[in-house]
Design a protein around this motif. Structure first.
Motif, mmCIF file in Angstrom:
data_model
loop_
_atom_site.group_PDB
_atom_site.id
_atom_site.type_symbol
_atom_site.label_atom_id
_atom_site.label_comp_id
_atom_site.label_asym_id
_atom_site.label_seq_id
_atom_site.Cartn_x
_atom_site.Cartn_y
_atom_site.Cartn_z
ATOM 1 N N SER A 112 -9.881 -4.227 15.804
ATOM 2 C CA SER A 112 -9.281 -3.605 14.623
ATOM 3 C C SER A 112 -10.258 -3.516 13.450
ATOM 4 N N ILE A 113 -10.331 -2.346 12.849
ATOM 5 C CA ILE A 113 -11.206 -2.161 11.684
ATOM 6 C C ILE A 113 -10.790 -3.090 10.541
ATOM 7 N N VAL A 114 -9.491 -3.410 10.476
ATOM 8 C CA VAL A 114 -9.014 -4.248 9.371
ATOM 9 C C VAL A 114 -9.361 -5.717 9.599
ATOM 10 N N TRP A 115 -9.388 -6.156 10.869
ATOM 11 C CA TRP A 115 -9.470 -7.604 11.129
ATOM 12 C C TRP A 115 -10.751 -8.061 11.798
ATOM 13 N N GLN A 121 -19.342 -3.848 15.546
ATOM 14 C CA GLN A 121 -18.225 -2.959 15.895
ATOM 15 C C GLN A 121 -17.460 -2.515 14.651
ATOM 16 N N TRP A 122 -17.328 -3.408 13.669
ATOM 17 C CA TRP A 122 -16.637 -3.061 12.410
ATOM 18 C C TRP A 122 -17.427 -1.969 11.669
ATOM 19 N N ARG A 123 -18.786 -2.177 11.614
ATOM 20 C CA ARG A 123 -19.612 -1.167 10.905
ATOM 21 C C ARG A 123 -19.481 0.199 11.572
ATOM 22 N N ILE A 180 1.137 13.159 6.989
ATOM 23 C CA ILE A 180 -0.243 13.563 6.661
ATOM 24 C C ILE A 180 -1.201 12.835 7.609
ATOM 25 N N ILE A 181 -1.012 11.530 7.753
ATOM 26 C CA ILE A 181 -1.952 10.796 8.624
ATOM 27 C C ILE A 181 -1.770 11.191 10.086
ATOM 28 N N SER A 182 -0.499 11.301 10.529
ATOM 29 C CA SER A 182 -0.318 11.619 11.953
ATOM 30 C C SER A 182 -0.890 12.999 12.281
ATOM 31 N N ASP A 300 -4.061 1.016 13.043
ATOM 32 C CA ASP A 300 -4.507 0.530 11.728
ATOM 33 C C ASP A 300 -4.375 1.609 10.658
ATOM 34 N N LEU A 301 -4.791 2.820 10.993
ATOM 35 C CA LEU A 301 -4.751 3.867 9.966
ATOM 36 C C LEU A 301 -3.316 4.231 9.595
ATOM 37 N N LEU A 302 -2.450 4.263 10.613
ATOM 38 C CA LEU A 302 -1.044 4.593 10.312
ATOM 39 C C LEU A 302 -0.405 3.503 9.461
ATOM 40 N N VAL A 303 -0.702 2.245 9.795
ATOM 41 C CA VAL A 303 -0.081 1.144 9.051
ATOM 42 C C VAL A 303 -0.699 1.021 7.654
ATOM 43 N N ALA A 304 -2.047 1.099 7.581
ATOM 44 C CA ALA A 304 -2.703 0.884 6.274
ATOM 45 C C ALA A 304 -2.506 2.066 5.336
ATOM 46 N N GLY A 305 -2.296 3.244 5.911
ATOM 47 C CA GLY A 305 -2.334 4.434 5.061
ATOM 48 C C GLY A 305 -0.993 5.048 4.703
ATOM 49 N N ILE A 311 4.607 3.467 -1.510
ATOM 50 C CA ILE A 311 5.091 2.443 -2.453
ATOM 51 C C ILE A 311 4.554 2.730 -3.852
ATOM 52 N N THR A 312 3.293 3.109 -3.938
ATOM 53 C CA THR A 312 2.707 3.424 -5.257
ATOM 54 C C THR A 312 3.450 4.603 -5.893
ATOM 55 N N LEU A 313 3.787 5.586 -5.064
ATOM 56 C CA LEU A 313 4.495 6.757 -5.612
ATOM 57 C C LEU A 313 5.891 6.373 -6.102
ATOM 58 N N THR A 363 -0.083 2.702 -12.844
ATOM 59 C CA THR A 363 0.851 2.267 -11.794
ATOM 60 C C THR A 363 0.156 1.260 -10.878
ATOM 61 N N LEU A 364 -1.094 1.534 -10.508
ATOM 62 C CA LEU A 364 -1.800 0.607 -9.613
ATOM 63 C C LEU A 364 -2.137 -0.712 -10.313
ATOM 64 N N ARG A 365 -2.313 -0.659 -11.632
ATOM 65 C CA ARG A 365 -2.539 -1.915 -12.388
ATOM 66 C C ARG A 365 -1.293 -2.809 -12.320
ATOM 67 N N LEU A 373 -4.948 -8.342 -1.967
ATOM 68 C CA LEU A 373 -5.868 -7.600 -1.089
ATOM 69 C C LEU A 373 -5.482 -7.959 0.357
ATOM 70 N N VAL A 374 -6.435 -7.789 1.292
ATOM 71 C CA VAL A 374 -6.192 -8.292 2.656
ATOM 72 C C VAL A 374 -6.986 -9.603 2.709
ATOM 73 N N PRO A 375 -6.402 -10.710 3.247
ATOM 74 C CA PRO A 375 -7.090 -12.002 3.128
ATOM 75 C C PRO A 375 -8.529 -11.981 3.657
ATOM 76 N N ILE A 435 -8.835 -3.651 -9.402
ATOM 77 C CA ILE A 435 -9.334 -3.481 -8.022
ATOM 78 C C ILE A 435 -8.184 -3.437 -7.001
ATOM 79 N N PRO A 436 -7.240 -2.494 -7.166
ATOM 80 C CA PRO A 436 -6.140 -2.421 -6.198
ATOM 81 C C PRO A 436 -6.622 -2.030 -4.794
ATOM 82 N N PHE A 437 -7.831 -1.424 -4.695
ATOM 83 C CA PHE A 437 -8.368 -1.060 -3.377
ATOM 84 C C PHE A 437 -9.409 -2.086 -2.912
HETATM 85 C C1 HEM Z 1 -2.502 3.462 -2.719
HETATM 86 C C2 HEM Z 1 -3.110 3.473 -1.566
HETATM 87 C C3 HEM Z 1 -3.936 2.361 -0.980
HETATM 88 C C4 HEM Z 1 -4.226 1.132 -1.501
HETATM 89 C C5 HEM Z 1 -3.819 0.548 -2.853
HETATM 90 C C6 HEM Z 1 -5.051 0.457 -0.526
HETATM 91 C C7 HEM Z 1 -5.545 -0.831 -0.694
HETATM 92 C C8 HEM Z 1 -6.324 -1.476 0.233
HETATM 93 C C9 HEM Z 1 -6.799 -2.827 0.076
HETATM 94 C C10 HEM Z 1 -6.497 -3.736 -1.100
HETATM 95 C C11 HEM Z 1 -7.536 -3.130 1.174
HETATM 96 C C12 HEM Z 1 -8.244 -4.453 1.458
HETATM 97 C C13 HEM Z 1 -9.453 -4.607 0.579
HETATM 98 C C14 HEM Z 1 -10.066 -5.982 0.703
HETATM 99 O O1 HEM Z 1 -9.595 -6.780 1.482
HETATM 100 O O2 HEM Z 1 -11.013 -6.264 -0.015
HETATM 101 C C15 HEM Z 1 -7.510 -1.983 2.041
HETATM 102 C C16 HEM Z 1 -8.134 -1.926 3.266
HETATM 103 C C17 HEM Z 1 -8.007 -0.865 4.123
HETATM 104 N N1 HEM Z 1 -7.386 0.333 3.875
HETATM 105 FE FE1 HEM Z 1 -6.409 0.841 2.175
HETATM 106 N N2 HEM Z 1 -5.238 1.264 0.549
HETATM 107 C C18 HEM Z 1 -4.584 2.444 0.314
HETATM 108 C C19 HEM Z 1 -4.548 3.544 1.147
HETATM 109 C C20 HEM Z 1 -5.181 3.634 2.358
HETATM 110 C C21 HEM Z 1 -5.196 4.812 3.194
HETATM 111 C C22 HEM Z 1 -4.544 6.147 2.836
HETATM 112 C C23 HEM Z 1 -5.888 4.470 4.328
HETATM 113 C C24 HEM Z 1 -6.182 5.304 5.540
HETATM 114 C C25 HEM Z 1 -5.485 6.274 6.013
HETATM 115 C C26 HEM Z 1 -6.312 3.102 4.197
HETATM 116 C C27 HEM Z 1 -7.025 2.404 5.145
HETATM 117 C C28 HEM Z 1 -7.504 1.120 4.984
HETATM 118 C C29 HEM Z 1 -8.255 0.406 6.003
HETATM 119 C C30 HEM Z 1 -8.617 0.924 7.397
HETATM 120 C C31 HEM Z 1 -8.576 -0.842 5.454
HETATM 121 C C32 HEM Z 1 -9.348 -1.991 6.126
HETATM 122 C C33 HEM Z 1 -10.804 -1.945 5.691
HETATM 123 C C34 HEM Z 1 -11.641 -3.096 6.230
HETATM 124 O O3 HEM Z 1 -11.123 -4.175 6.471
HETATM 125 O O4 HEM Z 1 -12.849 -2.896 6.404
HETATM 126 N N3 HEM Z 1 -5.873 2.635 2.994
HETATM 127 N N4 HEM Z 1 -6.768 -0.982 1.449
#
Ligand code: HEM
Length: 504
Positions: A112-115, A121-123, A180-182, A300-305, A311-313, A363-365, A373-375, A435-437
């Protein structure tokens, strides 16, 4: 003292003894934090809104705080300076993940790209997301698809408007972002606005999000793993199996189509969706990206995206309905850039809409969908600001607390987009107060897609319609509590009735 009283006092005495021993033996170079109880540590202090409880605790113990969550050593960051230490100065040392138990099911964490740890492999997966999905060029190429999905949303809301029917804002935004993602991945819709039609995939993904958001005892007490006391592992298994079966089906059909198509070639420029691009990579690189890797990637993309954006909207709409003057300011700004029969915003116009951008930042603030974030996890012992962060400690960055800190923001709890009109502060990971992202190498790769979706979908809702609350509820009476889980949605869904501008 009789025997019964003595026996009843044994657990209490043991607790006092352990707390005393732990407190005496605590390494003074470890960050400060509340004393942990034996076995459970600080779990009871989390409550049902951990982002709020930990924000309150950090006022006492400071911007870097150590807790024991069951057996898991956890560090909590609660200030922009400390976040910068971790995700800028020591980024590499903290770029691993602390992996929750349910992610280990089906060995998802190994692909998983997230974990995955931040290694080869992550890169590779990060590079693929950039090339196939999130580069400026790919995003420009998929703009038409997003416009079409936003049009479908507007049509649905117009229908509700005609019938004076309340819209569940979070749910329709979820359908839009999921589709959109699908479509980016498979060129097909995974959800419908019409609730009478089959919603199997939608239900599997929302079910997965819900189960994944529940606190799992096994994460705090790994010894309980074989028992699965809450039954979460078995539920996740069911969702994983269903989702992977759906992916298998889609992939099989695509392979069959590609096998019979005479026009098929491996030139990437002629392909459309991500599935095609990944099958090409799979074909060219001698299966270095396996079908299983692809399925994890899709999940991962469906769940993360999907729910992060929806929720933000929902929060943005909540804040605007509560602040009608700010909604009006946003509309006036839009009038200058939209033409009469436009229903949707051209994404290239976003930079010309400072007030709209300020609304999304504000809103993101206040409502970051990922409050911690993700742990992250320390790959080795690291010295930060004179403290030792022990190897394997879990790192939670409380961006919710940072966003509401009165030392960082004036009128911190008030929705005031204007604060961003003069300030250059942005959410791209350079300004650690917002830093919401996330920030650094592990920050969100989907930021640019999210940015485009957030602005265009919000515009479609506020430019085409006015809104009133269901049951003539007053905006000031809206419940503003959030529900803690994998993300931070509203506790009560926002139900609002769309009104045609002409009828105002
Ligand atoms: C408001 C929208 C979004 C917010 C606030 C958000 C926020 C985040 C945060 C906080 C992380 C973890 C950062 C960290 O741990 O340092 C993350 C990781 C990730 N997000 Fe988003 N995200 C958003 C939308 C999306 C979308 C649209 C996608 C893809 C379709 C996406 C894909 C991912 C992926 C794949 C990761 C894992 C990255 C990694 O671990 O290398 N996210 N996101």
């Amino acid at each position: 003292m009789d025997t019964t009283t003595f026996l009843l006092m044994i657990p209490l005495l043991l607790t006092v003894f352990c707390v005393f021993t732990i407190s005496r033996s605590r390494n003074p170079r470890l960050p400060p934090g509340p004393y942990p109880f034996p076995v459970i540590g600080n779990l009871l202090q989390l409550g049902n809104k951990p982002h709020r409880s930990l924000a309150a605790l950090s006022k006492r113990y400071g911007p870097l705080m150590l807790l024991k969550l069951g057996s898991r050593t956890t560090l909590v960051i609660s200030s922009p300076d400390m976040a910068k230490e971790f995700f800028h100065k020591h980024d590499q040392s903290f770029s691993s993940r602390s992996v929750p138990e349910i992610v280990r099911l089906n060995n998802h964490n190994e692909s998983s790209i997230v974990w995955l740890p931040a290694e080869y492999q992550w890169r590779r997966l990060r590079r693929i997301t950039k090339e196939c999905l999130f580069s400026g060029q790919s995003l420009d190429a998929s703009e038409q698809l997003r416009r079409q999905k936003v049009h479908e949303l507007v049509d649905h809301v117009r229908e509700c408007c005609r019938n004076e029917k309340a819209v569940n804002i979070g749910a329709v935004a979820f359908t839009t972002t999921l589709n959109i993602i699908s479509n980016l991945l498979f060129s097909s819709n995974f959800s419908q606005y019409d609730l009478t039609s089959s919603q199997e995939i939608h239900e599997v993904i929302s079910g997965l999000l819900e189960v994944a958001g529940k606190p799992n005892l096994v994460d705090f007490f790994p010894i309980l793993r074989p028992l699965d006391p809450q039954g979460l592992a078995s539920q996740v298994h069911v969702y994983f199996d269903k989702l992977f079966a759906i992916f298998d089906n889609i992939i099989d059909q695509r392979l069959q189509r590609r096998a019979v198509s005479s026009s098929y070639d491996t030139d990437l420029s002629t392909q459309h969706d991500v599935l095609d691009l990944l099958l090409d990579i799979n074909f060219k690189d001698d299966h270095e990206l396996s079908i299983n890797d692809m399925k994890s990637f899709f999940m991962d993309l469906l769940v993360a995206g999907s729910d992060t954006v929806s929720i933000t909207l929902e929060w943005a709409m909540t804040e605007l309905i509560r602040n009608p003057k700010k909604l009006e300011t946003a509309r006036i700004e839009l009038m200058k850039h939209m033409h009469n029969n436009d229903k949707t915003l051209n994404e290239h116009n976003i930079p010309q809409l400072p007030y709209l951008q300020a609304i999304i930042k504000e809103t993101l603030r206040l409502h970051p969908p990922g409050p911690f974030l993700v742990p992250h996890q320390a790959t080795h012992d690291v010295e930060v600001e004179g403290f030792i962060v022990p190897k394997d400690a879990q790192i939670l960055c409380n961006v919710w607390a940072i966003g509401r800190d009165p030392k960082v923001w004036s009128n911190a709890n008030v929705f005031m987009p204007e604060r961003f009109l003069e300030a250059k502060t942005d959410y791209r990971g350079q300004d650690f107060e917002l830093i919401p992202f996330g920030a650094g190498r592990r920050s969100c790769p989907g930021l640019n897609l999210a940015r485009r979706e957030l602005h265009t979908i919000l515009v479609s809702l506020i430019y085409n319609f006015d809104w009133k609350l269901e049951g003539n509820m007053r905006a000031q009476d809206l419940d503003m509590e959030e529900k803690f889980g994998l993300s931070l949605p509203r506790n009560v869904p926002l139900m609002a009735i769309p009104i045609d501008h002409d009828r105002l």
